[in-house]
Scaffold this active site. Structure first.
Site, mmCIF file in Angstrom:
data_model
loop_
_atom_site.group_PDB
_atom_site.id
_atom_site.type_symbol
_atom_site.label_atom_id
_atom_site.label_comp_id
_atom_site.label_asym_id
_atom_site.label_seq_id
_atom_site.Cartn_x
_atom_site.Cartn_y
_atom_site.Cartn_z
ATOM 1 N N ASP A 246 4.180 28.722 10.699
ATOM 2 C CA ASP A 246 5.232 29.662 11.071
ATOM 3 C C ASP A 246 4.661 30.633 12.088
ATOM 4 O OD1 ASP A 246 7.364 31.357 11.276
ATOM 5 O OD2 ASP A 246 7.318 32.066 9.212
ATOM 6 N N ASP B 173 14.356 29.726 11.922
ATOM 7 C CA ASP B 173 14.566 30.800 10.945
ATOM 8 C C ASP B 173 15.337 31.926 11.619
ATOM 9 O OD1 ASP B 173 14.468 32.858 9.100
ATOM 10 O OD2 ASP B 173 12.303 33.146 9.211
ATOM 11 N N LYS C 8 17.423 32.004 4.205
ATOM 12 C CA LYS C 8 16.979 33.104 3.353
ATOM 13 C C LYS C 8 18.214 33.826 2.823
ATOM 14 C CE LYS C 8 12.592 33.666 5.774
ATOM 15 N NZ LYS C 8 11.710 34.544 6.581
ATOM 16 N N GLU D 278 7.690 26.300 12.437
ATOM 17 C CA GLU D 278 8.835 27.184 12.223
ATOM 18 C C GLU D 278 8.885 28.263 13.290
ATOM 19 O OE1 GLU D 278 10.200 30.451 8.860
ATOM 20 O OE2 GLU D 278 9.221 28.601 8.201
ATOM 21 N N ASN E 282 6.248 25.523 -1.538
ATOM 22 C CA ASN E 282 4.967 25.499 -0.848
ATOM 23 C C ASN E 282 4.136 26.723 -1.227
ATOM 24 O OD1 ASN E 282 6.819 26.466 2.016
ATOM 25 N ND2 ASN E 282 5.374 27.833 1.043
ATOM 26 N N LYS F 83 0.753 30.907 8.155
ATOM 27 C CA LYS F 83 1.148 31.846 9.196
ATOM 28 C C LYS F 83 0.145 31.775 10.351
ATOM 29 C CE LYS F 83 4.744 33.973 7.336
ATOM 30 N NZ LYS F 83 6.051 34.129 8.004
ATOM 31 N N THR G 70 2.215 29.804 0.411
ATOM 32 C CA THR G 70 2.222 30.527 1.679
ATOM 33 C C THR G 70 0.840 31.092 1.948
ATOM 34 O OG1 THR G 70 4.563 31.084 1.455
ATOM 35 C CG2 THR G 70 3.256 32.428 2.961
ATOM 36 N N LYS H 166 2.431 26.440 3.770
ATOM 37 C CA LYS H 166 3.003 27.070 4.957
ATOM 38 C C LYS H 166 1.993 28.096 5.451
ATOM 39 C CE LYS H 166 6.761 30.120 6.421
ATOM 40 N NZ LYS H 166 8.071 30.696 6.051
ATOM 41 N N ASN I 155 6.760 32.810 13.837
ATOM 42 C CA ASN I 155 7.663 33.962 13.941
ATOM 43 C C ASN I 155 8.000 34.309 15.394
ATOM 44 O OD1 ASN I 155 6.000 34.969 11.111
ATOM 45 N ND2 ASN I 155 8.229 34.951 11.115
#
Length: 372
Positions: free
Chosen positions: A167, A218, A242, A195, A108, A134, A110, A132, A169
């Site tokens: 994502d 994640d 990861k 995510e 992807n 953020k 980012t 992806k 986080n």
């Protein structure tokens, strides 16, 4: 997928090189046996990402080529030990013995928390069909509006057939996530998955009860003492893996088999050395949950390898990585950062030795029963 096997002339020191003799004097268990070079690098990011503007780390050279050790500076020694294990494994063993199911890995693009126009440009240049994005990084009241606008721009640039994942986080509690996610899903024209919307697995379970957007884990995997709990919970649809924070390619591969769910392999803002290990893992996994998060080299202003692991039309080939002496010299750290890494790496070596000794004495304390 082996890494470059040619060694630099050991008589020619370059800037950023660590004193291996001093490190070995601290290494009573011989963890650094087979490592003949250790060089500190530092690279500016092309855009601010997760609060930082530079990345730095150490490249270790061994019989299989180069490995990378680059835990973020806010990581403690226990977490950093896994990064050292991963770097040593890649430098000393490479991909020997791992299966290779595919010769190319879809990736992807980012999208950091940039303007809508910058997001459009990143998508356009990548030629990827998956993005992806953020989200939830800013604390101000305009953050959600910015996320919505950026997602709309990404959807416009990708077109209706493109896939968008976000994502967070772990930024939200379940109630906030349940309120915000439908808005982001609408702005994106449909999300492939979100995510780590919440920091804790219990919160992900609570969120699953009220939303039907697929959830990927994640931090709930790589920072957990029981990463298999995400599979037992029934709340997680996709595993984000990861290599570095999981302790290496083989450990991540074994963990993926134990999890038994579709996976996406992502980077940790690696150079091409770290990315090559991620690509090898992605090439070995029997089932990928779409494009992997390994197309991140464009987030770095420079690289250490030629050619770089730069995606072409949304994919990376499975190939060796070749570290360039010229490029490595151009990003080698100054004396101050080199000294800081000399001390830090010595502590991380001790932490890895302690962790392995503990797991040998008590195999049950190894994460998911997989020794580091």
């Amino acid at each position: 997928m082996p890494t470059e096997n040619a060694s630099f002339d050991s008589s020619l020191r370059i800037r950023g090189e660590l004193d291996l003799r001093a490190l070995r004097a601290q290494d009573s268990s011989g963890l650094l046996t087979g490592i003949d070079r250790a060089v500190v690098w530092t690279i500016k990011l092309t855009t601010r990402f997760r609060g930082i503007t530079r990345r730095d780390g150490v490249l270790l050279h061994g019989g299989a080529g180069w490995g990378e050790v680059a835990p973020f500076w806010n990581y403690g020694l226990e977490d950093s030990a896994a990064w050292l294990a991963a770097g040593l494994e890649w430098a000393l063993a490479g991909a020997t013995g791992l299966p290779q199911i595919r010769h190319s890995v879809p990736v992807n693009v980012t999208i950091p928390e940039v303007s809508s126009e910058a997001a459009r440009t990143l998508v356009r240049r990548s030629r990827a069909d998956t993005a992806k994005v953020k989200v939830a990084g800013a604390s101000d009241s305009d953050s959600l509006d910015s996320d919505i606008q950026r997602l709309g721009a990404v959807r416009d640039e990708l077109g209706p057939e493109g896939r968008i994942r976000i994502d967070a986080n772990g930024a939200w509690d379940p109630r906030t996530a349940a309120t915000v996610l439908p808005l982001l899903d609408k702005a994106a024209g449909g999300l492939q998955y979100v995510e780590q919307p919440c920091p804790d697995l219990a919160d992900l379970v609570a969120l699953r009860r009220v939303i039907d957007i697929p959830i990927a884990a994640d931090e709930s995997i790589r920072l957990s003492t029981d990463p298999l709990a995400v599979a037992r919970s029934g709340a997680v649809d996709v595993a984000i893996l990861k290599v570095a924070p999981l302790g290496g390619v083989r450990r991540a591969y074994t963990l993926a088999q134990s999890l038994g769910m579709p996976a996406v392999v992502s980077s940790a803002l690696d150079t091409s050395v770290g990315l090559s290990a991620g690509v090898s893992l992605a090439a070995a996994l029997p089932e990928l949950a779409g494009a992997c998060g390994l197309g991140t080299i464009r987030l770095l202003d420079r690289d250490v390898a030629a050619p770089s692991f730069t995606p072409v039309s949304g994919a990376l080939p499975v190939r060796p990585v070749h570290v360039s002496r010229r490029l490595l010299a151009s990003v080698a750290a100054d004396d101050d950062l080199t000294s800081r890494w000399q001390v830090r790496l010595g502590h991380i070596v001790s932490a890895l030795r302690t962790r392995r000794e503990r797991e040998r004495r008590d195999p049950g304390c190894a994460i998911a029963g997989i020794p580091l």
